[in-house]
Scaffold this motif. Structure first.
Motif, PDB file in Angstrom:
ATOM      1  N   THR A  44      75.332 -11.621 -16.494  1.00  0.00           N
ATOM      2  CA  THR A  44      76.695 -11.913 -16.045  1.00  0.00           C
ATOM      3  C   THR A  44      76.706 -12.504 -14.634  1.00  0.00           C
ATOM      4  O   THR A  44      77.729 -13.038 -14.193  1.00  0.00           O
ATOM      5  CB  THR A  44      77.553 -10.639 -16.071  1.00  0.00           C
ATOM      6  OG1 THR A  44      76.842  -9.589 -15.404  1.00  0.00           O
ATOM      7  CG2 THR A  44      77.853 -10.209 -17.486  1.00  0.00           C
ATOM      8  N   GLU A  45      75.579 -12.421 -13.927  1.00  0.00           N
ATOM      9  CA  GLU A  45      75.484 -13.017 -12.597  1.00  0.00           C
ATOM     10  C   GLU A  45      75.307 -14.539 -12.654  1.00  0.00           C
ATOM     11  O   GLU A  45      75.343 -15.213 -11.641  1.00  0.00           O
ATOM     12  CB  GLU A  45      74.313 -12.395 -11.826  1.00  0.00           C
ATOM     13  CG  GLU A  45      74.568 -10.982 -11.349  1.00  0.00           C
ATOM     14  CD  GLU A  45      75.763 -10.906 -10.402  1.00  0.00           C
ATOM     15  OE1 GLU A  45      75.781 -11.650  -9.414  1.00  0.00           O
ATOM     16  OE2 GLU A  45      76.693 -10.113 -10.690  1.00  0.00           O
ATOM     17  N   ALA A  46      75.101 -15.064 -13.860  1.00  0.00           N
ATOM     18  CA  ALA A  46      74.814 -16.496 -13.989  1.00  0.00           C
ATOM     19  C   ALA A  46      76.053 -17.370 -13.854  1.00  0.00           C
ATOM     20  O   ALA A  46      75.936 -18.577 -13.621  1.00  0.00           O
ATOM     21  CB  ALA A  46      74.123 -16.772 -15.319  1.00  0.00           C
ATOM     22  N   GLY A  47      77.230 -16.793 -13.999  1.00  0.00           N
ATOM     23  CA  GLY A  47      78.447 -17.596 -13.903  1.00  0.00           C
ATOM     24  C   GLY A  47      79.651 -16.745 -14.249  1.00  0.00           C
ATOM     25  O   GLY A  47      79.518 -15.724 -14.941  1.00  0.00           O
ATOM     26  N   VAL A  48      80.810 -17.151 -13.807  1.00  0.00           N
ATOM     27  CA  VAL A  48      82.018 -16.340 -14.010  1.00  0.00           C
ATOM     28  C   VAL A  48      82.303 -16.062 -15.486  1.00  0.00           C
ATOM     29  O   VAL A  48      82.659 -14.944 -15.854  1.00  0.00           O
ATOM     30  CB  VAL A  48      83.229 -17.026 -13.332  1.00  0.00           C
ATOM     31  CG1 VAL A  48      84.532 -16.327 -13.699  1.00  0.00           C
ATOM     32  CG2 VAL A  48      83.039 -17.027 -11.810  1.00  0.00           C
ATOM     33  N   PRO A  49      82.136 -17.047 -16.405  1.00  0.00           N
ATOM     34  CA  PRO A  49      82.513 -16.749 -17.807  1.00  0.00           C
ATOM     35  C   PRO A  49      81.492 -15.926 -18.583  1.00  0.00           C
ATOM     36  O   PRO A  49      81.762 -15.538 -19.712  1.00  0.00           O
ATOM     37  CB  PRO A  49      82.621 -18.152 -18.445  1.00  0.00           C
ATOM     38  CG  PRO A  49      82.668 -19.111 -17.310  1.00  0.00           C
ATOM     39  CD  PRO A  49      81.873 -18.472 -16.220  1.00  0.00           C
ATOM     40  N   PHE A  50      80.306 -15.682 -17.998  1.00  0.00           N
ATOM     41  CA  PHE A  50      79.281 -14.939 -18.746  1.00  0.00           C
ATOM     42  C   PHE A  50      79.765 -13.508 -19.003  1.00  0.00           C
ATOM     43  O   PHE A  50      80.360 -12.882 -18.112  1.00  0.00           O
ATOM     44  CB  PHE A  50      77.962 -14.897 -17.971  1.00  0.00           C
ATOM     45  CG  PHE A  50      77.176 -16.180 -18.032  1.00  0.00           C
ATOM     46  CD1 PHE A  50      77.615 -17.316 -17.381  1.00  0.00           C
ATOM     47  CD2 PHE A  50      75.986 -16.246 -18.743  1.00  0.00           C
ATOM     48  CE1 PHE A  50      76.900 -18.503 -17.432  1.00  0.00           C
ATOM     49  CE2 PHE A  50      75.257 -17.423 -18.808  1.00  0.00           C
ATOM     50  CZ  PHE A  50      75.715 -18.558 -18.149  1.00  0.00           C
ATOM     51  N   PHE A  65      68.782 -12.073 -15.583  1.00  0.00           N
ATOM     52  CA  PHE A  65      68.948 -13.369 -14.927  1.00  0.00           C
ATOM     53  C   PHE A  65      68.143 -13.344 -13.632  1.00  0.00           C
ATOM     54  O   PHE A  65      68.303 -12.448 -12.811  1.00  0.00           O
ATOM     55  CB  PHE A  65      70.429 -13.617 -14.638  1.00  0.00           C
ATOM     56  CG  PHE A  65      70.724 -14.943 -14.000  1.00  0.00           C
ATOM     57  CD1 PHE A  65      70.403 -16.130 -14.641  1.00  0.00           C
ATOM     58  CD2 PHE A  65      71.332 -15.012 -12.753  1.00  0.00           C
ATOM     59  CE1 PHE A  65      70.687 -17.360 -14.055  1.00  0.00           C
ATOM     60  CE2 PHE A  65      71.625 -16.237 -12.160  1.00  0.00           C
ATOM     61  CZ  PHE A  65      71.298 -17.418 -12.817  1.00  0.00           C
ATOM     62  N   ARG A  66      67.267 -14.320 -13.493  1.00  0.00           N
ATOM     63  CA  ARG A  66      66.412 -14.390 -12.303  1.00  0.00           C
ATOM     64  C   ARG A  66      66.806 -15.609 -11.466  1.00  0.00           C
ATOM     65  O   ARG A  66      66.957 -16.698 -11.998  1.00  0.00           O
ATOM     66  CB  ARG A  66      64.944 -14.505 -12.720  1.00  0.00           C
ATOM     67  CG  ARG A  66      64.436 -13.334 -13.544  1.00  0.00           C
ATOM     68  CD  ARG A  66      63.059 -13.634 -14.148  1.00  0.00           C
ATOM     69  NE  ARG A  66      62.542 -12.497 -14.919  1.00  0.00           N
ATOM     70  CZ  ARG A  66      61.475 -12.565 -15.716  1.00  0.00           C
ATOM     71  NH1 ARG A  66      60.814 -13.708 -15.858  1.00  0.00           N
ATOM     72  NH2 ARG A  66      61.075 -11.490 -16.375  1.00  0.00           N
ATOM     73  N   THR A  79      66.673 -21.075 -11.560  1.00  0.00           N
ATOM     74  CA  THR A  79      67.116 -19.846 -12.221  1.00  0.00           C
ATOM     75  C   THR A  79      66.387 -19.728 -13.552  1.00  0.00           C
ATOM     76  O   THR A  79      65.784 -20.695 -14.038  1.00  0.00           O
ATOM     77  CB  THR A  79      68.638 -19.837 -12.472  1.00  0.00           C
ATOM     78  OG1 THR A  79      68.953 -20.895 -13.377  1.00  0.00           O
ATOM     79  CG2 THR A  79      69.411 -19.995 -11.177  1.00  0.00           C
TER      80      THR A  79
END
Lengths: 101, 663
Positions: A44-50, A65-66, A79
């Motif tokens: 969920t840190e990859a983008g707001v809609p995740f 998520f790296r 990433t």
């Protein structure tokens, strides 16, 4: 030679460095990701809609998520999504011998 | 036709091995001696004649596409461009494919070569013949993409081949629409048909056509497509004969040769400016079939060695369920990345590139499936996943050269959800279709600019997105909204393209049966270069939505949240029934950004927020941009933005570790 958005390969010095701050990150044959500053978190840190995987497939996963940053200036290098126990992928491996030919 | 005294000389290929592992042509084709190939060519064409003929052949191929569109009347063809005509040399090497879905012509080469090797004896290859095929182990991405192939004879020799491929509404299998994400294996799917002669000496073989149409739930619609594909070939065959009469066979063949040679030299020119090396990527496919929630690892390695590219898939898991792609599917997926990024200056002629590509993937895997694996989702699910990985490794290669960096386009297909819909239409007749809203995808960012929002598939430039009115005209659907979604483009110095969100309900029908076949639903299949990824797509439904009260209030909903009902999100492999009051919403996946988003010009971020492409939350979290909201429109708060960006840098280092130090 530029080998990535913010990475430069110095064939003579056999080193990979950050184009933003000039810091040498690793030897040319090594995986720059392993010598970067790595932050891990849920996908969920990859983008707001995740959203969490359990909202998509009904169960939790071990995906993470790296984020990889220059260890000096912290510019975002790359990433990656991976299972928690999976190795960091070595995405770029330039053939140094071919550069000297 | 075969004669007894030549049978021993001609063996063809081991067809049952082809049917099991996938046909890979050898350098020398084994063609029955009764068939001869025209190979006389004029090697010294003057430049003007060459350019005239190059564009004449291109135009003839375009007319071929136009014939298919007009005769079939298929929205899949007309609004999706999900077809492809091609002109091939006498031995099957592709001269031109059109600006439609690039997935097809590299497999057309396989189909033609297989026909030459295995049909030249029995039943033979004669003037006026047309072969039909949809066998993924011979040459097809999946069974719904049906190939028609016709030889063009000149003075008793095969001068060239013409092919076309068109995605069919339904060609059988356990699900209407012929995507079968619940399949255990190919026996749950449409029957693969190896090349058979459907037209003999110019006459349609009714026994073959009936056998073919008998597979379909919509034989009348597939019959139109059958006729369109035959018509396309017959019209184009006459056009090719016309330019042979006008210019001479050797001159035409000379131009075909030069078209391919130019594409080869351009490909080599670009590779020579790129260092040798190996690039790797990896993803995890969620679910092997409907009801499965495991993750399956899929990898790709690309090695550049001089003028050659070698593709491997070490670490990819064994073929399983319905998520597999055959050798042919992988081979053709390559063109979807190579053509736009490396052959754009050659009218997308890729044969020169394919002369320098080796596929050394392991058989029996998700990306090189053995029979009887499920492959009916090959074109939409498995091929899209591979295209995504191919873009990932190729962009990493292209960025290494000043000459190719600006040509790269970050992965435009980091996920997909194709909806196959069926039921009774607004006139009471059966209908079935692939919902072409799937075209509402963006492009990834480039080194010089942002990705395009809702741009359509980069490898299908003639594939437009149907207007909602066109879908409402053809199908029993009523649309509520369709727009460019917020935050789906990956943050970056150059932002990734954002994607389309749309919603509809059944209209003048009781229900629509829907099959979802896709990938990249949890996360995108790739991670972009130095930016953040685009967000995954989704398929969601609200049951018993109170749409009538919205209509009574003379308002049109703009979000599922406006309905007072629970939202169900569907897995990328699923099936459901949408009844009349239910509202389905699809969100296409976004594409990734290029470069660190905290290096993006804050004014561009502000502009994106004003347009609704980026939210304030994303502006703050990823771009480090703080907006001043005091005026009529937001403006950049420069001091707060500087402080926020410093905070992001500090947090990145404070929250990170260096993996090598722990080894």
């Amino acid at each position: 030679m530029q080998i990535h958005r913010y990475l430069e390969l110095d064939a003579a010095a056999e080193a990979i460095s950050c184009t933003e701050c000039g810091t040498t990150i690793c030897n040319a044959e090594e995986n720059y990701r392993k010598h970067s500053a790595m932050r891990t978190g849920p996908i969920t840190e990859a983008g707001v809609p995740f959203v969490p995987p359990e909202d998509k497939i009904g169960r939790k996963t071990d995906l993470e998520f790296r984020e990889f940053f220059c260890p000096e200036c912290a510019v975002l290098l790359q990433t990656e999504f991976a299972k928690e126990d999976d190795p960091i992928i070595h995405d770029i491996e330039i053939d140094l011998d071919s550069l000297s030919e | 036709m075969a004669t007894d005294d030549t049978t021993d000389e001609h063996q063809g290929t081991n067809v049952w091995e082809d049917f099991s592992e996938g046909y890979v042509p050898r350098d020398e084709l084994d063609i029955h001696p009764s068939v001869t190939l025209h190979d006389e060519t004029e090697g010294d064409l003057d430049p003007i004649t060459y350019e005239v003929l190059r564009h004449r052949l291109w135009t003839i191929n375009q007319d071929h596409g136009g014939t298919i569109e007009n005769v079939s009347g298929s929205p899949v063809a007309y609004y999706g461009g999900d077809f492809q005509p091609a002109i091939l040399k006498e031995d099957g090497e592709v001269v031109f494919n059109g600006p439609y879905v690039q997935l097809f012509s590299p497999v057309a080469e396989l189909v033609v070569k297989w026909i030459l090797e295995n049909r030249s004896d029995n039943p033979g290859i004669e003037p006026g013949d047309i072969f039909l095929s949809n066998d993924p182990w011979v040459g097809a991405t999946h069974q719904a993409d049906v190939f028609f192939a016709a030889p063009v004879f000149h003075e008793g020799e095969i001068f060239c081949w013409l092919t076309n491929t068109l995605h069919q509404y339904d060609i059988g299998g356990q699900n209407a629409g012929s995507f079968c994400p619940g399949a255990d294996d190919v026996f749950d799917e449409p029957v693969p048909i190896p090349p058979i002669k459907a037209v003999e000496g110019g006459e349609v073989r009714e026994d073959v056509r009936q056998m073919y149409l008998r597979h379909s739930r919509l034989p009348n619609m597939v019959r139109l497509d059958f006729n369109a594909q035959v018509a396309g070939l017959q019209v184009t065959r006459e056009n090719i004969k016309g330019i042979i009469d006008e210019y001479g066979a050797e001159t035409i063949k000379g131009s075909m040769d030069k078209i391919i040679e130019d594409s080869e030299s351009k490909f080599i020119d670009k590779l020579e400016k790129i260092p040798d090396g190996t690039w790797r990527t990896r993803t995890y496919e969620e679910g092997s079939k409907i009801g499965n929630d495991e993750l399956f690892e899929v990898t790709l390695q690309m090695e550049k060695d001089g003028n050659n590219l070698i593709f491997k898939n070490e670490g990819t898991e064994e073929n399983v369920g319905a998520i597999n792609l055959t050798y042919a599917g992988f081979r053709t997926a390559l063109s979807c990345a190579i053509n736009p990024m490396m052959m754009w200056d050659q009218l997308w002629v890729h044969s020169g590139a394919y002369r320098h590509i080796d596929i050394e993937t392991q058989s029996g895997t998700i990306s090189r499936a053995s029979h009887p694996s499920g492959v009916s989702c090959g074109a939409n699910l498995a091929a899209i996943l591979q295209i995504s990985l191919i873009y990932d490794v190729m962009t990493r290669m292209l960025v290494t050269s000043d000459d190719t960096r600006d040509d790269m386009i970050l992965d435009p297909v980091s996920g997909i959800s194709v909806l196959s819909q069926a039921g009774m239409d607004q006139w009471g007749n059966p209908f079935g279709t692939m919902n072409m809203d799937v075209m509402g995808v963006p492009w990834g960012a480039r080194s010089t600019r942002d990705g395009m929002d809702v741009a359509g598939y980069v490898y299908s430039p003639r594939g437009p997105l149907p207007n909602v009115e066109q879908n409402e005209q053809d199908y029993p659907m009523l649309y509520m909204y369709r727009y460019n979604a917020t935050d789906y483009g990956g943050p970056g110095e150059n932002r990734g393209g954002s994607s389309m969100q749309t919603a509809w309900k059944p209209h003048k029908t009781q229900a629509i049966q829907t099959v979802v076949a896709g990938s990249g639903g949890i996360k995108p299949n790739t991670s972009p270069m130095a930016g953040y990824p685009g967000a995954p797509g989704s398929v969601r439904m609200v049951e018993n939505a109170d749409f009538d009260s919205h209509l009574a209030d003379r308002s049109m909903p703009t979000s599922l949240d406006e309905f007072d009902s629970e939202v169900t999100e569907y897995h990328t492999k699923s099936e459901f029934v949408q009844t009349e009051p239910d509202v389905v919403e699809t969100q296409s996946p976004g594409a990734g950004g290029y470069g660190d988003p905290i290096n993006r010009d804050p004014e561009k971020v502000c502009s994106d927020v004003v347009k609704g492409t980026v939210s304030r939350e994303s502006a703050r979290k990823y771009y480090g941009v703080i907006l001043d909201e005091d005026g009529d429109e937001p403006t950049v708060d420069a001091d707060a933005t500087e402080r926020r960006r410093e905070e992001i840098v500090e947090n990145r280092l404070a929250e990170s570790t260096i993996p090598a130090e722990g080894e």
